[in-house]
Design a protein around this motif. Structure first.
Motif, PDB file in Angstrom:
ATOM      1  N   LEU A 195      10.352   3.498   6.155  1.00 56.62           N
ATOM      2  CA  LEU A 195       9.208   3.652   5.106  1.00 56.62           C
ATOM      3  C   LEU A 195       8.228   4.756   5.633  1.00 56.62           C
ATOM      4  CD1 LEU A 195       8.780  -0.144   4.423  1.00 56.62           C
ATOM      5  CD2 LEU A 195       9.939   1.486   3.065  1.00 56.62           C
ATOM      6  N   PHE A 196       7.867   4.951   6.736  1.00 58.37           N
ATOM      7  CA  PHE A 196       6.806   5.645   7.205  1.00 58.37           C
ATOM      8  C   PHE A 196       7.267   7.163   7.747  1.00 58.37           C
ATOM      9  CE2 PHE A 196       5.472   1.025   7.905  1.00 58.37           C
ATOM     10  CZ  PHE A 196       4.817   1.085   6.537  1.00 58.37           C
ATOM     11  N   ASN A 197       8.429   7.139   8.558  1.00 60.59           N
ATOM     12  CA  ASN A 197       9.023   8.258   9.144  1.00 60.59           C
ATOM     13  C   ASN A 197       9.555   9.247   8.144  1.00 60.59           C
ATOM     14  OD1 ASN A 197       7.563   7.411  11.448  1.00 60.59           O
ATOM     15  ND2 ASN A 197       9.490   6.759  12.572  1.00 60.59           N
ATOM     16  N   VAL A 198      10.505   8.584   7.396  1.00 55.77           N
ATOM     17  CA  VAL A 198      11.481   9.234   6.460  1.00 55.77           C
ATOM     18  C   VAL A 198      10.868   9.440   5.142  1.00 55.77           C
ATOM     19  CG1 VAL A 198      13.486   9.014   5.254  1.00 55.77           C
ATOM     20  CG2 VAL A 198      13.568   8.208   7.593  1.00 55.77           C
ATOM     21  N   CYS A 199      10.186   8.337   4.632  1.00 56.98           N
ATOM     22  CA  CYS A 199       9.445   8.427   3.187  1.00 56.98           C
ATOM     23  C   CYS A 199       7.930   8.912   3.369  1.00 56.98           C
ATOM     24  CB  CYS A 199       9.400   7.082   2.745  1.00 56.98           C
ATOM     25  SG  CYS A 199      11.240   6.555   2.430  1.00 56.98           S
ATOM     26  N   GLY A 200       7.512   9.004   4.323  1.00 57.79           N
ATOM     27  CA  GLY A 200       5.989   9.206   4.337  1.00 57.79           C
ATOM     28  C   GLY A 200       5.007   8.191   3.822  1.00 57.79           C
ATOM     29  N   LEU A 201       5.173   7.171   3.533  1.00 60.40           N
ATOM     30  CA  LEU A 201       4.479   6.086   2.918  1.00 60.40           C
ATOM     31  C   LEU A 201       3.282   5.798   3.647  1.00 60.40           C
ATOM     32  CD1 LEU A 201       7.241   4.079   1.158  1.00 60.40           C
ATOM     33  CD2 LEU A 201       6.254   5.997   0.424  1.00 60.40           C
ATOM     34  N   GLU A 202       2.258   5.005   2.886  1.00 56.27           N
ATOM     35  CA  GLU A 202       1.097   4.680   3.613  1.00 56.27           C
ATOM     36  C   GLU A 202       1.009   2.944   3.503  1.00 56.27           C
ATOM     37  OE1 GLU A 202      -2.446   6.389   2.626  1.00 56.27           O
ATOM     38  OE2 GLU A 202      -1.382   8.449   2.561  1.00 56.27           O
ATOM     39  N   LYS A 203       0.405   2.281   4.479  1.00 59.88           N
ATOM     40  CA  LYS A 203       0.083   1.038   4.170  1.00 59.88           C
ATOM     41  C   LYS A 203      -0.913   0.468   3.429  1.00 59.88           C
ATOM     42  CE  LYS A 203       2.301  -0.091   9.148  1.00 59.88           C
ATOM     43  NZ  LYS A 203       1.938  -0.610  10.342  1.00 59.88           N
ATOM     44  N   ASN A 204      -0.658   0.272   2.126  1.00 59.57           N
ATOM     45  CA  ASN A 204      -1.898   0.386   1.473  1.00 59.57           C
ATOM     46  C   ASN A 204      -1.747  -1.103   0.288  1.00 59.57           C
ATOM     47  OD1 ASN A 204       0.356   1.135  -0.600  1.00 59.57           O
ATOM     48  ND2 ASN A 204      -1.469   2.075  -1.647  1.00 59.57           N
ATOM     49  N   TRP A 205      -0.726  -1.823   0.325  1.00 63.12           N
ATOM     50  CA  TRP A 205      -0.491  -3.002  -0.418  1.00 63.12           C
ATOM     51  C   TRP A 205      -0.862  -4.386   0.315  1.00 63.12           C
ATOM     52  CZ3 TRP A 205       2.553  -7.587  -0.604  1.00 63.12           C
ATOM     53  CH2 TRP A 205       2.679  -8.032  -2.080  1.00 63.12           C
ATOM     54  N   THR A 206      -2.047  -4.858  -0.244  1.00 62.25           N
ATOM     55  CA  THR A 206      -2.707  -5.966   0.489  1.00 62.25           C
ATOM     56  C   THR A 206      -2.631  -7.384  -0.515  1.00 62.25           C
ATOM     57  OG1 THR A 206      -4.897  -5.410  -0.231  1.00 62.25           O
ATOM     58  CG2 THR A 206      -3.952  -4.712   1.693  1.00 62.25           C
ATOM     59  N   MET A 207      -2.819  -8.511  -0.073  1.00 61.02           N
ATOM     60  CA  MET A 207      -2.764  -9.420  -1.014  1.00 61.02           C
ATOM     61  C   MET A 207      -4.181  -9.441  -1.859  1.00 61.02           C
ATOM     62  SD  MET A 207      -0.441 -11.801  -0.992  1.00 61.02           S
ATOM     63  CE  MET A 207       0.926 -12.063  -0.130  1.00 61.02           C
ATOM     64  N   GLU A 208      -5.172  -8.831  -1.506  1.00 62.11           N
ATOM     65  CA  GLU A 208      -6.399  -8.933  -2.109  1.00 62.11           C
ATOM     66  C   GLU A 208      -6.211  -7.852  -3.336  1.00 62.11           C
ATOM     67  OE1 GLU A 208      -6.389  -8.522   1.164  1.00 62.11           O
ATOM     68  OE2 GLU A 208      -7.774 -10.290   1.818  1.00 62.11           O
ATOM     69  N   GLY A 209      -5.285  -6.859  -2.968  1.00 65.32           N
ATOM     70  CA  GLY A 209      -4.886  -5.798  -4.377  1.00 65.32           C
ATOM     71  C   GLY A 209      -4.162  -6.763  -5.168  1.00 65.32           C
ATOM     72  N   LEU A 210      -3.329  -7.641  -4.782  1.00 68.30           N
ATOM     73  CA  LEU A 210      -2.413  -8.464  -5.603  1.00 68.30           C
ATOM     74  C   LEU A 210      -3.067  -9.342  -6.498  1.00 68.30           C
ATOM     75  CD1 LEU A 210       0.444  -9.239  -6.239  1.00 68.30           C
ATOM     76  CD2 LEU A 210       0.488 -10.837  -4.513  1.00 68.30           C
ATOM     77  N   VAL A 211      -4.005 -10.092  -6.117  1.00 72.36           N
ATOM     78  CA  VAL A 211      -4.874 -10.917  -6.717  1.00 72.36           C
ATOM     79  C   VAL A 211      -5.643 -10.223  -8.163  1.00 72.36           C
ATOM     80  CG1 VAL A 211      -7.082 -12.305  -6.711  1.00 72.36           C
ATOM     81  CG2 VAL A 211      -5.413 -12.568  -4.623  1.00 72.36           C
TER      82      VAL A 211
END
Length: 539
Positions: A196-212
């Motif tokens: 996810l982070f090394n190959v795809c270059g994604l960021e950790k940005n998904w949270t339960m607060e955002g899901l609510v």
């Protein structure tokens, strides 16, 4: 060009594996949003979702079977990083010109994996970065890739599987025969993180607060100015749905508590007290105890019990909805606390795959004639521990969020054989003792460790009443009474579970109290079977 963090999405193509949703959950555990799509989705349909990455799940079929699920070859040409597991590994191989063969020896369970790195060619596996050269992984296969496609490098093997993983870094295609998403693959989470982070270059940005925020917006947009009726049991799932709907639509929500007489001791009173104070919604308590007792009289087969309880469940709802309509408040939507284990154990896959039915669930049985609700199931992509996190993010009190899982059919499926008032009384009293003692045990562990799922804590615990009697001695007299079976497990998501290693002094106290305080019981046994092969519930 890296994907925008706000629009990151990992698509899991489901080939019918019971671990399909688990993959999506592992991705979300790493704070990257993930959704599931059916394996037969076209490349155009997938591209329309603007995925940041694609993961191909495992599956029960052989890639060469006539009815084996296929993949649109163009999916592998979208320019999006792809990671395949098990069947996904094999379908990637054959789609791109490799070969899969039937092995004489299969691999099931833990296997020793050897990472292959060609130092002279300057190749180091991106997937295995930060993991040891020898490690334990979880396998479940007999077919295996025998020849990797052109352009791929074999990155690991086992004693049985020559191509345990492969990758084509130029096209960002990766695959493993083993299951990194399963906890038994010791470094599986590291591999997912690498992808996810090394190959795809994604960021950790998904949270339960955002899901609510997104779930509340979805409910509000779907419902509009219509009314919603909710099956409120007082359990975690329905409570979280109630909180979501309450935040989204307020008084448009009517919460209906159907009391079938099969709840735990004092539970109906507790449910009414909590949910008339916690939520600003209409609350209707339906007393259906006598109707259920008549319907279940003499019924012994567990699936028959479930069908009866499920069918009557909807009849009770229909009656309430009809009354609301007569009162000038017609209901358009029915909200349910369906979570993913409910769906997968019922074989009712929403993603196009197929899974065998383990047991039916009350909230997946078709409506009775005349019911025309549209469904709202905001939790149907989530596991139990994720639902608990969502509940905390919604501000629900901990005594609701961490409440014990309890099946819709209630104590009817914890009484083996026919349900009777006598058996219900015995089980309610025994179960109350089990919960009181193990609640105290868990509380002590929480004080010591600060963790709700520490090494020795119990995730779910309850009593079961089998349809037998046993000989005993009480007060120098022979007795012929019923045994109670204690079931206590450690788990986080209900998909797998191990029996809880409860200290002997706690087990002794539970047994002594039940035999001393519950008339009609003279023996207590402890179930020490994991899931699989057993289920958590007995029926």
């Amino acid at each position: 060009m890296q994907p925008s963090a706000a629009k990151q999405k990992v698509i899991v193509l489901d080939f019918g594996a019971q671990y399909g949703q688990l993959i999506a959950r592992r991705v979300r555990d790493l704070h990257v949003y993930s959704e599931i799509m059916p394996c037969d989705a076209s490349a155009a349909e997938i591209a329309a979702e603007q995925p940041s990455a694609i993961i191909l799940s495992g599956g029960p079929a052989s890639v060469y079977a006539d009815d084996a699920p296929k993949i649109d070859p163009a999916v592998l040409e979208l320019g999006v990083p792809v990671l395949g597991f098990c069947y996904g590994h094999q379908i990637m191989a054959v789609t791109l010109g490799g070969e899969v063969a039937h092995s004489e020896v299969g691999e099931y369970g833990p296997a020793k994996l050897y990472v292959d790195e060609d130092a002279e060619a300057g190749h180091a596996s991106a997937l295995f970065a930060g993991t040891p050269a020898e490690q334990t992984v979880w396998m479940s296969h007999r077919d295996a890739v025998s020849r990797a496609p052109e352009g791929f490098v074999v990155t690991s093997h086992t004693d049985v599987c020559p191509v345990a993983s492969m990758e084509c870094p130029e096209k960002r295609l990766y695959s493993t025969q083993f299951h990194p998403e399963v906890r038994h693959s010791v470094y599986g989470n590291q591999m997912l993180s690498n992808f996810l982070f090394n190959v795809c270059g994604l960021e950790k940005n998904w949270t339960m607060e955002g899901l609510v925020e997104s779930k509340v917006a979805e409910i509000r947009e779907k419902v509009g100015d219509h009314r919603v009726i909710l099956a409120l049991s007082g359990g975690v799932d329905s409570s979280v749905v109630a909180a979501l709907c309450s935040r989204a639509i307020g008084k448009q929500l009517t919460c209906v508590f159907v009391n079938h007489g099969l709840l735990r001791k004092n539970e109906p009173e507790q449910v009414e007290e909590v949910f008339t104070r916690q939520f600003d919604v209409d609350f209707i308590h339906v007393h259906a105890e006598e109707r259920y007792a008549k319907l279940l009289d003499g019924v012994t087969e567990p699936e028959a019990k479930r069908r009866i309880i499920g069918t009557q469940f909807w009849e009770e709802f229909f009656a309430v909805a009809k009354q609301l309509e007569e009162d000038g408040r017609p209901v358009q939507y029915l909200a349910q606390g369906t979570i993913y284990p409910d769906i997968i154990e019922s074989g009712a896959r929403k993603t196009g795959g197929k899974a065998s039915t383990i047991k039916s669930h009350h909230n997946l049985i078709p409506f009775p004639d005349g019911v025309s609700f549209d469904l709202i199931e905001p939790l149907d992509h989530f596991f139990k521990d994720e639902v608990r996190e969502l509940g905390l993010a919604l501000g629900l009190p901990e005594h609701i969020v961490y409440r014990q899982p309890f099946p819709g059919p209630g104590l009817a499926i914890r009484i083996i054989g026919a349900v009777s008032p006598e058996k219900l009384e015995i089980l309610k009293n025994a179960d109350a003792i089990v919960r009181e003692e193990l609640d105290a045990y868990n509380a002590r562990l929480f004080e010591e460790t600060g963790e709700r799922n520490s090494e020795h804590s119990c995730w779910q615990y309850f009593a079961v009443l089998p349809d037998i009697k046993s000989v005993g001695v009480m007060g120098d007299e022979r007795t012929y009474a019923r045994p109670i079976i204690l079931r206590a497990v450690e788990s986080s998501d209900a998909m797998t579970a191990d029996w809880a290693k409860i200290p002997y002094d706690v087990l002794t106290r539970v047994s002594s109290r039940i035999v001393a305080e519950v008339p009609g019981v003279n023996r207590v046994a402890y179930d020490i079977t994991s899931k699989p092969p057993a289920t958590i519930e007995w029926e």
